[in-house]
Design a protein around this motif. Structure first.
Motif, PDB file in Angstrom:
ATOM      1  N   ASP A 329      -9.528  88.422  86.659  1.00 19.18           N
ATOM      2  CA  ASP A 329      -8.468  87.487  86.316  1.00 19.18           C
ATOM      3  C   ASP A 329      -7.411  88.218  85.501  1.00 19.18           C
ATOM      4  O   ASP A 329      -7.508  89.429  85.269  1.00 19.18           O
ATOM      5  CB  ASP A 329      -9.031  86.275  85.565  1.00 19.18           C
ATOM      6  N   LYS A 330      -6.402  87.493  85.056  1.00 19.69           N
ATOM      7  CA  LYS A 330      -5.283  88.137  84.363  1.00 19.69           C
ATOM      8  C   LYS A 330      -5.679  88.709  83.000  1.00 19.69           C
ATOM      9  O   LYS A 330      -4.973  89.557  82.456  1.00 19.69           O
ATOM     10  CB  LYS A 330      -4.124  87.151  84.211  1.00 19.69           C
ATOM     11  N   ALA A 331      -6.800  88.268  82.455  1.00 18.45           N
ATOM     12  CA  ALA A 331      -7.280  88.804  81.188  1.00 18.45           C
ATOM     13  C   ALA A 331      -8.149  90.037  81.391  1.00 18.45           C
ATOM     14  O   ALA A 331      -8.594  90.648  80.423  1.00 18.45           O
ATOM     15  CB  ALA A 331      -8.067  87.737  80.430  1.00 18.45           C
ATOM     16  N   GLY A 332      -8.383  90.417  82.655  1.00 14.52           N
ATOM     17  CA  GLY A 332      -9.202  91.583  82.931  1.00 14.52           C
ATOM     18  C   GLY A 332     -10.685  91.293  83.072  1.00 14.52           C
ATOM     19  O   GLY A 332     -11.488  92.216  83.270  1.00 14.52           O
ATOM     20  N   ASN A 333     -11.084  90.027  82.978  1.00 13.91           N
ATOM     21  CA  ASN A 333     -12.489  89.684  83.151  1.00 13.91           C
ATOM     22  C   ASN A 333     -12.901  89.865  84.606  1.00 13.91           C
ATOM     23  O   ASN A 333     -12.189  89.432  85.513  1.00 13.91           O
ATOM     24  CB  ASN A 333     -12.740  88.229  82.736  1.00 13.91           C
ATOM     25  N   LEU A 345     -20.021  99.470  88.518  1.00 17.06           N
ATOM     26  CA  LEU A 345     -19.143  98.387  88.084  1.00 17.06           C
ATOM     27  C   LEU A 345     -19.530  97.900  86.695  1.00 17.06           C
ATOM     28  O   LEU A 345     -20.701  97.851  86.347  1.00 17.06           O
ATOM     29  CB  LEU A 345     -19.221  97.219  89.070  1.00 17.06           C
ATOM     30  N   ALA A 346     -18.524  97.535  85.921  1.00 19.36           N
ATOM     31  CA  ALA A 346     -18.759  97.063  84.559  1.00 19.36           C
ATOM     32  C   ALA A 346     -19.583  95.782  84.564  1.00 19.36           C
ATOM     33  O   ALA A 346     -19.320  94.867  85.332  1.00 19.36           O
ATOM     34  CB  ALA A 346     -17.429  96.831  83.856  1.00 19.36           C
ATOM     35  N   GLU A 347     -20.590  95.733  83.707  1.00 18.15           N
ATOM     36  CA  GLU A 347     -21.382  94.522  83.540  1.00 18.15           C
ATOM     37  C   GLU A 347     -21.025  93.790  82.262  1.00 18.15           C
ATOM     38  O   GLU A 347     -21.251  92.595  82.134  1.00 18.15           O
ATOM     39  CB  GLU A 347     -22.877  94.873  83.516  1.00 18.15           C
ATOM     40  N   HIS A 348     -20.494  94.502  81.293  1.00 20.98           N
ATOM     41  CA  HIS A 348     -20.185  93.914  80.004  1.00 20.98           C
ATOM     42  C   HIS A 348     -18.742  94.250  79.653  1.00 20.98           C
ATOM     43  O   HIS A 348     -18.346  95.408  79.664  1.00 20.98           O
ATOM     44  CB  HIS A 348     -21.127  94.451  78.917  1.00 20.98           C
ATOM     45  N   GLY A 349     -17.936  93.234  79.366  1.00 27.46           N
ATOM     46  CA  GLY A 349     -16.526  93.465  79.088  1.00 27.46           C
ATOM     47  C   GLY A 349     -15.739  93.569  80.377  1.00 27.46           C
ATOM     48  O   GLY A 349     -16.232  93.296  81.469  1.00 27.46           O
ATOM     49  N   GLY A 350     -14.494  93.979  80.280  1.00 25.15           N
ATOM     50  CA  GLY A 350     -13.634  94.068  81.442  1.00 25.15           C
ATOM     51  C   GLY A 350     -13.764  95.399  82.155  1.00 25.15           C
ATOM     52  O   GLY A 350     -14.473  96.304  81.719  1.00 25.15           O
ATOM     53  N   ALA A 351     -13.056  95.515  83.279  1.00 21.60           N
ATOM     54  CA  ALA A 351     -13.030  96.773  84.018  1.00 21.60           C
ATOM     55  C   ALA A 351     -12.082  97.752  83.328  1.00 21.60           C
ATOM     56  O   ALA A 351     -11.292  97.380  82.464  1.00 21.60           O
ATOM     57  CB  ALA A 351     -12.567  96.508  85.449  1.00 21.60           C
ATOM     58  N   CYS A 352     -12.166  99.021  83.704  1.00 28.17           N
ATOM     59  CA  CYS A 352     -11.317 100.055  83.103  1.00 28.17           C
ATOM     60  C   CYS A 352      -9.840  99.719  83.320  1.00 28.17           C
ATOM     61  O   CYS A 352      -9.422  99.442  84.443  1.00 28.17           O
ATOM     62  CB  CYS A 352     -11.632 101.407  83.721  1.00 28.17           C
ATOM     63  N   GLY A 432     -13.256 105.143  83.552  1.00 22.20           N
ATOM     64  CA  GLY A 432     -14.631 105.011  83.095  1.00 22.20           C
ATOM     65  C   GLY A 432     -15.159 103.652  83.524  1.00 22.20           C
ATOM     66  O   GLY A 432     -14.455 102.875  84.175  1.00 22.20           O
ATOM     67  N   ILE A 433     -16.397 103.356  83.170  1.00 22.35           N
ATOM     68  CA  ILE A 433     -16.968 102.054  83.511  1.00 22.35           C
ATOM     69  C   ILE A 433     -16.261 100.979  82.696  1.00 22.35           C
ATOM     70  O   ILE A 433     -15.711 100.036  83.225  1.00 22.35           O
ATOM     71  CB  ILE A 433     -18.485 102.053  83.243  1.00 22.35           C
ATOM     72  N   ASN A 434     -16.278 101.114  81.400  1.00 25.88           N
ATOM     73  CA  ASN A 434     -15.424 100.343  80.491  1.00 25.88           C
ATOM     74  C   ASN A 434     -15.443 101.041  79.135  1.00 25.88           C
ATOM     75  O   ASN A 434     -16.208 101.983  78.916  1.00 25.88           O
ATOM     76  CB  ASN A 434     -15.828  98.870  80.389  1.00 25.88           C
ATOM     77  N   CYS A 435     -14.599 100.569  78.231  1.00 26.02           N
ATOM     78  CA  CYS A 435     -14.422 101.287  76.967  1.00 26.02           C
ATOM     79  C   CYS A 435     -15.703 101.366  76.148  1.00 26.02           C
ATOM     80  O   CYS A 435     -15.893 102.311  75.378  1.00 26.02           O
ATOM     81  CB  CYS A 435     -13.326 100.626  76.136  1.00 26.02           C
ATOM     82  N   ARG A 436     -16.570 100.392  76.295  1.00 30.27           N
ATOM     83  CA  ARG A 436     -17.757 100.349  75.453  1.00 30.27           C
ATOM     84  C   ARG A 436     -18.644 101.566  75.618  1.00 30.27           C
ATOM     85  O   ARG A 436     -19.266 102.041  74.666  1.00 30.27           O
ATOM     86  CB  ARG A 436     -18.566  99.077  75.744  1.00 30.27           C
ATOM     87  N   ILE A 437     -18.722 102.123  76.832  1.00 27.51           N
ATOM     88  CA  ILE A 437     -19.601 103.272  77.061  1.00 27.51           C
ATOM     89  C   ILE A 437     -18.868 104.445  77.695  1.00 27.51           C
ATOM     90  O   ILE A 437     -19.498 105.403  78.110  1.00 27.51           O
ATOM     91  CB  ILE A 437     -20.814 102.885  77.935  1.00 27.51           C
ATOM     92  N   CYS A 438     -17.535 104.397  77.779  1.00 27.38           N
ATOM     93  CA  CYS A 438     -16.790 105.493  78.402  1.00 27.38           C
ATOM     94  C   CYS A 438     -16.753 106.710  77.476  1.00 27.38           C
ATOM     95  O   CYS A 438     -16.390 106.588  76.297  1.00 27.38           O
ATOM     96  CB  CYS A 438     -15.365 105.038  78.733  1.00 27.38           C
ATOM     97  N   PRO A 439     -17.090 107.894  77.976  1.00 28.36           N
ATOM     98  CA  PRO A 439     -17.100 109.088  77.124  1.00 28.36           C
ATOM     99  C   PRO A 439     -15.728 109.733  76.938  1.00 28.36           C
ATOM    100  O   PRO A 439     -15.614 110.727  76.219  1.00 28.36           O
ATOM    101  CB  PRO A 439     -18.040 110.032  77.891  1.00 28.36           C
TER     102      PRO A 439
END
Length: 469
Positions: A329-333, A345-352, A432-439
């Motif tokens: 969606d427009k919020a990145g969810n 694919l990201a499971e938690h939070g939005g996509a990259c 990355g997958i998403n910011c939470r785990i992106c190196p």
């Protein structure tokens, strides 16, 4: 080509309560040969595969088929977590683990997913405060469990495909006759009446199935392709109820919310398979080089449905390109995701945020292409475009979503949208997958510091973001 079936053979033997001696007698081979097969120290021969069918009722194609692709992708994705920096096994080691200890590898992936979910949910609890309701947050989201189930099946369900192929009982229904044919079929076979109703009558629903009144109500806000889809979806829920429950029983989804979500997705799969028959769709996809606008028109479906169907073409002996698919969606969810690739694919939070799918909202209806590179150096060709949602009133305008569909770059030459790209020269966007785990610590799009990155922020300098090290 040598075929090794060690872990599968051992699992089959244990399921039947047999010793290696008993299995050897059933297959007409020595106990020592059974032992070597189970250790993957010998490849299995065709006569033994055929004996497996005679003795255990197992199709040799099922036991010999390489179904470890998704599992290998899952374990590689888990190992991209910065937790494993400096201690990351190479691909050869991972393949050896999958060959000799698949259950252990699966347990590792399950444990890592639990770690991610617990971390994310505990952060939610911390943010919400330690009230009485906090423990209720500690559960796995239904969407995640459904995605894992579909992923384990490579987003392909042969039994649903077979049921879909028999839906019209051998008849071919033209696209422009489909709506009338569906209404007639629902009335004659299920005693259901179909009625299109004004938005004022169903102000918050697109489709309602009323069992007591034997009626399916469709909102006038639905366009033609989605009216078709909803009618087949209802038919699937009713006619294929036993099959849907059988497949559900094979999952590890136990909570009612997760089962309900999975049942809906399986019925959606069935509807897509009816409207876009496997063999015809695969042939047209290859002939058009996966022109999704063309496929949508040819089969009378939406662009999103055409893309989604492409991810399911994983039948043994008649495979399409392995695609992943996501919708935001427009919020990145991420509101929908299906995957038949190594792409994580990201499971938690939005996509990259570096994915072009986020930029699609600036150019509605236009398809954009992009080559992206994951932290493990794997690269993918990705298409993005907005899709419209039903608008009920003038107060609900601009309800667009955006979809992305992609594949490994090795398949890009089979896709018409890549013809204008020089893939060997095109600079890949590092994501990355998403910011939470992106190196990628110094990414200029980083939204927050990754939870497991230990390097402290340098107070003496200001990088591209406040989290740069």
């Amino acid at each position: 080509m040598k075929t090794f079936i060690g872990p599968r053979l051992r699992r089959l033997r244990i399921e039947h309560g047999h010793t290696q001696v008993q299995m050897g007698k059933e297959l007409g081979i020595s106990t020592s040969y059974v032992n070597l097969l189970e250790k993957n120290e010998r490849s299995v021969s065709v006569p033994v595969l055929l004996k497996l069918f005679e003795a255990y009722g197992v199709d040799w194609r099922d036991i010999a088929e390489d179904d470890d692709t998704a599992a290998l992708a899952d374990i590689r994705g888990a190992l991209q977590d910065p937790l494993f920096d400096g201690a990351r096994p190479d691909l050869a080691q991972l393949r050896a683990a999958m060959a000799h200890a698949p259950d252990l590898a699966g347990a590792f992936v399950k444990l890592h997913r639990a770690y991610l979910a617990a971390t994310d949910q505990l952060m939610s609890v911390a943010g919400a405060g330690a009230g009485e309701d906090a423990p209720s947050l500690l559960h796995t989201a239904p969407e995640a469990t459904v995605h894992h189930f579909f992923r384990r099946n490579q987003n392909h369900f042969p039994r649903l495909e077979a049921a879909a192929e028999s839906f019209w009982e051998g008849e071919t229904v033209a696209v422009d006759d489909m709506y009338f044919a569906l209404k007639t079929r629902l009335r004659q076979q299920l005693g259901l009446r179909v009625r299109v109703v004004p938005v004022t009558e169903m102000p918050a629903s697109l489709r309602e199935y009323d069992r007591e009144r034997a009626e399916v109500r469709l909102s006038e806000a639905l366009d033609h392709p989605n009216r078709l889809f909803q009618l087949v979806h209802v038919a699937g829920l009713i006619e294929q109820r036993e099959l849907l429950e059988t497949i559900l029983a094979e999952t590890d989804i136990k909570d009612p919310t997760g089962q309900a979500r999975c049942r809906v997705e399986l019925a959606n799969y069935f509807a897509a398979a009816v409207l876009m028959p496997y063999d015809r769709y695969l042939a047209e996809a290859k002939a058009s080089k996966y022109d999704f606008d063309h496929l949508a028109v040819r089969f009378g479906v939406s662009f999103e449905q055409a893309c989604h169907r492409a991810t399911t073409l994983q039948r043994s002996g008649a495979r399409g390109i392995p695609f992943f698919f996501l919708r935001i969606d427009k919020a990145g969810n991420v509101t929908k995701r299906f995957n038949a690739t190594d792409f994580h694919l990201a499971e938690h939070g939005g996509a990259c945020p570096r994915l072009e799918v986020h930029s699609s909202f600036r150019t509605p209806g236009r398809i954009s292409s992009q080559v992206v590179e994951m932290p493990d150096r794997s690269s993918f060709f990705v298409l993005s475009r907005t899709v419209d949602r039903p608008a009920f009133t003038r107060h609900a305008q601009d309800v667009r979503l955006a979809v992305a569909i992609g594949c490994a770059t090795e398949h890009a030459r089979e896709i018409g949208y890549a013809e204008t790209l020089n893939l060997s020269d095109t600079r890949a966007t590092e994501i990355g997958i998403n910011c939470r785990i992106c190196p990628r610590a110094n990414c200029d799009q980083r939204a927050h510091q990754a939870l497991v990155l230990q390097a402290p922020v340098d107070a003496t300098r200001r990088g591209a973001t406040r989290y740069a090290v």
